[in-house]
Design a protein around this motif. Structure first.
Motif, PDB file in Angstrom:
ATOM      1  N   ILE A 132       0.858  -1.184   0.000  1.00 22.36           N
ATOM      2  CA  ILE A 132       0.000   0.000   0.000  1.00 22.36           C
ATOM      3  C   ILE A 132       0.894   1.233   0.000  1.00 22.36           C
ATOM      4  O   ILE A 132       1.855   1.323   0.763  1.00 22.36           O
ATOM      5  CB  ILE A 132      -0.908   0.023   1.248  1.00 22.36           C
ATOM      6  N   VAL A 133       0.584   2.208  -0.857  1.00 22.01           N
ATOM      7  CA  VAL A 133       1.363   3.442  -0.935  1.00 22.01           C
ATOM      8  C   VAL A 133       0.458   4.610  -0.548  1.00 22.01           C
ATOM      9  O   VAL A 133      -0.581   4.829  -1.177  1.00 22.01           O
ATOM     10  CB  VAL A 133       1.929   3.677  -2.352  1.00 22.01           C
ATOM     11  N   ILE A 134       0.848   5.350   0.483  1.00 20.28           N
ATOM     12  CA  ILE A 134       0.055   6.478   0.964  1.00 20.28           C
ATOM     13  C   ILE A 134       0.804   7.774   0.720  1.00 20.28           C
ATOM     14  O   ILE A 134       1.944   7.941   1.147  1.00 20.28           O
ATOM     15  CB  ILE A 134      -0.266   6.338   2.463  1.00 20.28           C
ATOM     16  N   ARG A 143      -2.874  16.196  -6.605  1.00 22.93           N
ATOM     17  CA  ARG A 143      -3.588  16.412  -7.867  1.00 22.93           C
ATOM     18  C   ARG A 143      -2.641  16.631  -9.041  1.00 22.93           C
ATOM     19  O   ARG A 143      -2.867  16.150 -10.144  1.00 22.93           O
ATOM     20  CB  ARG A 143      -4.521  17.621  -7.728  1.00 22.93           C
ATOM     21  N   VAL A 144      -1.543  17.339  -8.794  1.00 22.06           N
ATOM     22  CA  VAL A 144      -0.648  17.699  -9.897  1.00 22.06           C
ATOM     23  C   VAL A 144       0.458  16.663 -10.122  1.00 22.06           C
ATOM     24  O   VAL A 144       1.110  16.663 -11.156  1.00 22.06           O
ATOM     25  CB  VAL A 144      -0.059  19.105  -9.646  1.00 22.06           C
ATOM     26  N   ARG A 152      -4.808   8.614  -2.475  1.00 26.96           N
ATOM     27  CA  ARG A 152      -4.960  10.057  -2.300  1.00 26.96           C
ATOM     28  C   ARG A 152      -5.581  10.337  -0.938  1.00 26.96           C
ATOM     29  O   ARG A 152      -6.661   9.841  -0.622  1.00 26.96           O
ATOM     30  CB  ARG A 152      -5.855  10.647  -3.385  1.00 26.96           C
ATOM     31  N   PRO A 153      -4.913  11.106  -0.091  1.00 24.59           N
ATOM     32  CA  PRO A 153      -5.484  11.418   1.224  1.00 24.59           C
ATOM     33  C   PRO A 153      -6.691  12.338   1.086  1.00 24.59           C
ATOM     34  O   PRO A 153      -6.674  13.293   0.301  1.00 24.59           O
ATOM     35  CB  PRO A 153      -4.340  12.121   1.946  1.00 24.59           C
ATOM     36  N   GLU A 154      -7.731  12.051   1.837  1.00 22.82           N
ATOM     37  CA  GLU A 154      -8.934  12.885   1.798  1.00 22.82           C
ATOM     38  C   GLU A 154      -8.789  14.013   2.823  1.00 22.82           C
ATOM     39  O   GLU A 154      -9.572  14.136   3.768  1.00 22.82           O
ATOM     40  CB  GLU A 154     -10.156  12.024   2.080  1.00 22.82           C
ATOM     41  N   VAL A 155      -7.768  14.827   2.618  1.00 26.52           N
ATOM     42  CA  VAL A 155      -7.475  15.915   3.544  1.00 26.52           C
ATOM     43  C   VAL A 155      -7.105  17.169   2.771  1.00 26.52           C
ATOM     44  O   VAL A 155      -6.615  17.103   1.644  1.00 26.52           O
ATOM     45  CB  VAL A 155      -6.312  15.555   4.500  1.00 26.52           C
ATOM     46  N   TYR A 180       5.256   8.698   1.569  1.00 26.14           N
ATOM     47  CA  TYR A 180       6.195   9.659   0.983  1.00 26.14           C
ATOM     48  C   TYR A 180       5.606  11.056   1.075  1.00 26.14           C
ATOM     49  O   TYR A 180       4.389  11.237   1.219  1.00 26.14           O
ATOM     50  CB  TYR A 180       6.495   9.309  -0.481  1.00 26.14           C
ATOM     51  N   CYS A 181       6.483  12.055   1.021  1.00 29.95           N
ATOM     52  CA  CYS A 181       6.066  13.449   0.950  1.00 29.95           C
ATOM     53  C   CYS A 181       7.139  14.210   0.169  1.00 29.95           C
ATOM     54  O   CYS A 181       7.976  13.599  -0.485  1.00 29.95           O
ATOM     55  CB  CYS A 181       5.838  14.037   2.343  1.00 29.95           C
ATOM     56  N   THR A 182       7.142  15.521   0.223  1.00 26.34           N
ATOM     57  CA  THR A 182       8.042  16.300  -0.627  1.00 26.34           C
ATOM     58  C   THR A 182       9.511  16.114  -0.258  1.00 26.34           C
ATOM     59  O   THR A 182      10.348  15.793  -1.104  1.00 26.34           O
ATOM     60  CB  THR A 182       7.680  17.797  -0.557  1.00 26.34           C
ATOM     61  N   GLY A 183       9.824  16.343   1.017  1.00 27.02           N
ATOM     62  CA  GLY A 183      11.220  16.255   1.439  1.00 27.02           C
ATOM     63  C   GLY A 183      11.488  15.273   2.552  1.00 27.02           C
ATOM     64  O   GLY A 183      12.631  15.096   2.961  1.00 27.02           O
ATOM     65  N   GLY A 184      10.430  14.667   3.090  1.00 23.62           N
ATOM     66  CA  GLY A 184      10.584  13.652   4.122  1.00 23.62           C
ATOM     67  C   GLY A 184      10.049  14.017   5.491  1.00 23.62           C
ATOM     68  O   GLY A 184       9.740  13.143   6.300  1.00 23.62           O
ATOM     69  N   ILE A 185       9.896  15.315   5.781  1.00 28.13           N
ATOM     70  CA  ILE A 185       9.569  15.704   7.144  1.00 28.13           C
ATOM     71  C   ILE A 185       8.176  15.260   7.590  1.00 28.13           C
ATOM     72  O   ILE A 185       7.980  14.841   8.729  1.00 28.13           O
ATOM     73  CB  ILE A 185       9.720  17.231   7.356  1.00 28.13           C
ATOM     74  N   ARG A 186       7.193  15.322   6.690  1.00 36.53           N
ATOM     75  CA  ARG A 186       5.844  14.936   7.113  1.00 36.53           C
ATOM     76  C   ARG A 186       5.747  13.452   7.427  1.00 36.53           C
ATOM     77  O   ARG A 186       4.994  13.030   8.307  1.00 36.53           O
ATOM     78  CB  ARG A 186       4.839  15.356   6.032  1.00 36.53           C
TER      79      ARG A 186
END
Length: 314
Positions: A132-134, A143-144, A152-155, A180-186
């Motif tokens: 599973i990939v979140i 979206r982009v 896709r998170p419903e947030v 995953y996120c942009t740079g890792g922090i989230r």
């Protein structure tokens, strides 16, 4: 200057920082004196920022940050740029590095969270059909551009993630979960939130999409679209192969497009996907109501907005 004489730094580090307010004040003064521009958050739990400057400026800044033994091993992700990617310099002391607003928050990324994966390890695991990939970002970022088949998170904001995960965690408890996120922090706390909700087999992409796009072994493969970034570039390429595609659509005409603009109604100021033709036709307004709003900032004579407010999502 040539187009490669500027750099953009993206970085974070979780570390105990009890003097965060004083640190933020001194940090701001140093950045202003140096001539950097960007956005930095300083909190009791550490440092999170992105800044732009010349090669010399960012080198001096990295040396300055690392001169504090608490940040001696901080990792800086570096992008080339044609110029500054921010208009101003902000250093803000805040309670959190990411606005989770978790009640009784006891998730410490320094000791509790998912296993870090290098880009090639992440790429290999992406191809496991039982994985599973979140996406750990917000809807407008997803979206982009996003990893293929990612949930896709419903947030709309990071603070909504804890509730969303609590509502969905049961279906992931016997799965291998990648985040995953942009740079890792989230993902540092996101994986902890998942584990708190009983999802034990959790992993995160080390360095986020930013590092993944630069890794020579993967070249951004299996990422469709572009990566949203919180500066004036707005989006940046990820997939460096022939697989690169545009997945978003102009909200007005439906044409394939990955270009974000701010709505010309300052009361709205929503960022939305819009092609160049529709920006002119609709005067950069996302709705008819925004087009007709008395404060609409479209300048018909110049064919552009008079001003654009900085977009600072949390």
């Amino acid at each position: 200057m040539s187009s490669h004489d500027y750099r953009v730094l993206l970085y974070y580090k979780y570390v105990d920082l009890p003097d965060f307010e004083e640190y933020a004040e001194d940090h701001l003064q140093f950045c202003k004196d140096l001539g950097l521009k960007g956005r930095i958050i300083v909190a009791p739990e550490g440092l999170n920022g992105t800044v732009s400057g010349t090669v010399e400026q960012v080198e001096q800044y990295m040396d300055y940050v690392r001169s504090d033994k608490r940040f001696a091993d901080i990792e800086f992700k570096i992008d080339e740029a044609e110029g500054h990617t921010f208009k101003k310099m902000h250093v803000r002391p805040k309670p959190e590095l990411v606005t989770w607003r978790i009640e009784n928050d006891d998730i410490d990324p320094k000791s509790f969270g998912g296993q870090h994966l290098k880009p090639k390890e992440f790429y290999d695991m992406l191809q496991d059909e039982d994985t599973i990939v979140i996406d750990g970002r917000n809807e407008y970022e997803y979206r982009v551009g996003h990893f293929r088949d990612a949930i896709r998170p419903e947030v709309e904001h990071s603070r909504e993630f804890p509730e969303w995960i609590a509502e969905n965690a049961d279906q992931w408890k016997d799965k291998k979960v990648l985040t995953y996120c942009t740079g890792g922090i989230r993902c540092e706390k996101l994986t902890g939130i998942l584990k708190k909700n009983g999802v034990d087999d959790v992993y995160q992409l080390e360095g986020g999409i930013n590092s993944y796009s630069k890794d020579p072994d993967v070249q951004g493969r299996l990422f469709d679209g572009k990566c949203y970034v919180f500066d004036e570039r707005v989006t940046v390429p990820v997939n460096q192969t022939e697989e690169d595609v545009v997945i978003a659509q102009c909200e007005h005409c439906g044409k394939s497009e990955d270009r974000y603009i701010n709505c010309s109604n300052p009361v709205c100021n929503r960022q939305y996907v819009c092609c160049e033709d529709c920006e002119q036709e609709h005067h950069a307004a996302c709705t008819t109501e925004c087009l007709e709003h008395p404060e609409n900032r479209w300048d018909a004579e110049r064919g552009k907005q008079i001003d654009k407010y900085d977009h600072m999502p949390s």
